[in-house]
Design a protein around this motif. Sequence first.
Motif, PDB file in Angstrom:
ATOM      1  N   THR A 184     -21.080 -18.356  67.265  1.00 21.03           N
ATOM      2  CA  THR A 184     -20.855 -19.788  67.482  1.00 21.03           C
ATOM      3  C   THR A 184     -21.246 -20.569  66.226  1.00 21.03           C
ATOM      4  OG1 THR A 184     -21.386 -19.490  69.817  1.00 21.03           O
ATOM      5  CG2 THR A 184     -21.371 -21.738  68.986  1.00 21.03           C
ATOM      6  N   SER A 185     -20.403 -21.513  65.813  1.00 22.93           N
ATOM      7  CA  SER A 185     -20.713 -22.314  64.624  1.00 22.93           C
ATOM      8  C   SER A 185     -21.866 -23.270  64.911  1.00 22.93           C
ATOM      9  CB  SER A 185     -19.491 -23.113  64.175  1.00 22.93           C
ATOM     10  OG  SER A 185     -19.188 -24.132  65.114  1.00 22.93           O
ATOM     11  N   LEU A 186     -22.547 -23.718  63.868  1.00 27.02           N
ATOM     12  CA  LEU A 186     -23.693 -24.607  64.047  1.00 27.02           C
ATOM     13  C   LEU A 186     -23.268 -25.927  64.680  1.00 27.02           C
ATOM     14  CD1 LEU A 186     -25.801 -24.058  60.804  1.00 27.02           C
ATOM     15  CD2 LEU A 186     -25.712 -22.720  62.911  1.00 27.02           C
ATOM     16  N   GLU A 187     -22.108 -26.463  64.282  1.00 24.91           N
ATOM     17  CA  GLU A 187     -21.677 -27.725  64.871  1.00 24.91           C
ATOM     18  C   GLU A 187     -21.391 -27.552  66.363  1.00 24.91           C
ATOM     19  OE1 GLU A 187     -18.255 -29.095  62.773  1.00 24.91           O
ATOM     20  OE2 GLU A 187     -16.936 -27.472  63.455  1.00 24.91           O
ATOM     21  N   ASN A 188     -20.876 -26.388  66.764  1.00 25.64           N
ATOM     22  CA  ASN A 188     -20.608 -26.161  68.183  1.00 25.64           C
ATOM     23  C   ASN A 188     -21.889 -25.961  68.982  1.00 25.64           C
ATOM     24  OD1 ASN A 188     -17.889 -26.474  67.858  1.00 25.64           O
ATOM     25  ND2 ASN A 188     -17.368 -24.304  68.011  1.00 25.64           N
ATOM     26  N   VAL A 189     -22.915 -25.374  68.346  1.00 23.47           N
ATOM     27  CA  VAL A 189     -24.215 -25.261  69.021  1.00 23.47           C
ATOM     28  C   VAL A 189     -24.755 -26.655  69.312  1.00 23.47           C
ATOM     29  CG1 VAL A 189     -26.601 -24.490  68.829  1.00 23.47           C
ATOM     30  CG2 VAL A 189     -24.770 -23.024  67.981  1.00 23.47           C
ATOM     31  N   ILE A 190     -24.692 -27.540  68.321  1.00 22.86           N
ATOM     32  CA  ILE A 190     -25.185 -28.906  68.507  1.00 22.86           C
ATOM     33  C   ILE A 190     -24.379 -29.623  69.582  1.00 22.86           C
ATOM     34  CG2 ILE A 190     -25.528 -31.142  67.406  1.00 22.86           C
ATOM     35  CD1 ILE A 190     -27.461 -28.993  66.439  1.00 22.86           C
ATOM     36  N   ILE A 191     -23.052 -29.518  69.523  1.00 26.14           N
ATOM     37  CA  ILE A 191     -22.191 -30.209  70.488  1.00 26.14           C
ATOM     38  C   ILE A 191     -22.417 -29.690  71.904  1.00 26.14           C
ATOM     39  CG2 ILE A 191     -19.775 -30.577  71.169  1.00 26.14           C
ATOM     40  CD1 ILE A 191     -19.123 -30.550  68.125  1.00 26.14           C
TER      41      ILE A 191
END
Length: 509
Positions: free
Chosen positions: A375-382
């Motif tokens: 999972t990409s970092l931006e998707n983890v945050i979202i």
Amino acid sequence: MKAQAIITINNCRIDSPRSTVIPKINLQMNENERWLVIGPNGGGKADFFNALSGETGLHFVPNTQGTLEVPLFSNIFADSSETVSLEKAARLIQEERENDESDYLEGGVDIGRTGRVFIAQAVKDRTLENLENREEIKLTGIQKILDRGLKYMSTGEIRRTLLARALISGKKLLLLSDPFAGLDAESRKIIFDFIENIHSPYIILGMERWNEIPSSITNVVEFTDKAISFCGSRADYEKLLKERASKAEAKRGEEKNEFSSLYKETSSQTIVEETEEKLLVQMNNVNVSWSENHVLKNLNWTVEKGQHWLIRGPNGSGKTTLLELITGDNMQVYCNDVKLFGIKRGSGESVWDIKKHLGIVSYRLHVEYRMLGGTSLENVIISGFRDSIGLYEAAKDTELALAKKWLTLGGFEGREKQTFGSLSYGEQRAILILRSAVKCPDLLILDEPCHGLDENYRTKILHLMELIGEGGTTTMLHVTHDPTEKLNCEHNILELRPGEEPMYRILSE
């Protein structure tokens, strides 16, 4: 008489199966030295440990041809090394989760490997009769949890179990990475004294921060940005740290103000859905037990909105169990009188009605995200906005913009597309803390949030927690063993005291 070299690394690199991880290392460790490996999260310390242990596919590769007189790589410990680390503990729990067969068993409970079975697997005969009487077991203090499933152990308990297994295995080299993280005062003293006094097996110590460093340490190697940034004596490193500290002090106030401004700007763009309920958590005569072990007994506790709590107690005292009653990760919540946001658990409430008010940082969540390492970092945050583990629908433009700002706030600017699995353990922890805060939740649950964080990330995260505490929107429940991590806003303390009657105390400061 010249000291014998035990590990020689002469113009080598560290490779993974797919790429070069650290391009160049020159290092020699001698038998009369005791080494500390240190450095910021993601700097290369974990890669060095993994290459020495050979447990994760990383290995040393010569950059040039060597000679008989000047070996490129030699290690007298060869295959006789064992690692004890937060990373390894997380991998172990991940394995237990992946192999869980509860869905196929009558009764629906697969406790997995117990501590006894796991330790027995480290020796050839795999029997280990009278394990409780072994000195290694007494040293690590795990006699009472040998027959507990690994996945039911606290973070501190599983770390001590890993150490016991390493000692019993008879390996000649122990790689102890951040051994004091998450341990209570008594356990820290046990491990500290062990490191100070043991001569065999040989120990290489790894730390994220320069604190609680045993006096037996003689030499230090520091990794920064995938390269050696210092290699030399302890005295010279301490001198370097003082020089760095004086330079950093001048910038600290300015950086803190910049961080505060960026946080206020970022959090102000988040749509906050606050509960009108003033009593966020109510626990009435709560009891939780495993077999004959009473984890929580007759607990009465109330959390009011705006009332920040520090939760403390020795390893295995029930701190994580207490938090999992709130998050819903412990099914015994449904046979107890527990109310969240005015709703009794088990009264037909939707799990999403509960989750939308919660932000969570925990060991369990960390393991779950490690299982989705791509999972990409931006998707983890979202996913923090969606209350999901991973992201299963396309992100909105507003969410992407906010994720970018939160990543910048945490020091991950420009790294939005990196994967969670590519980060060091400490960097992963920092990302999960940012994820927990993005929606400005009514209740923020932080179970040892600073686990594995270097000094830079730790300072940022503690400052972020201070700002959240001052904001007035979010109420925090904070578990830590480190007294230096107590926040000024935490005026209420829940102290768990196993074996006593009552088994808890409520304090105010």
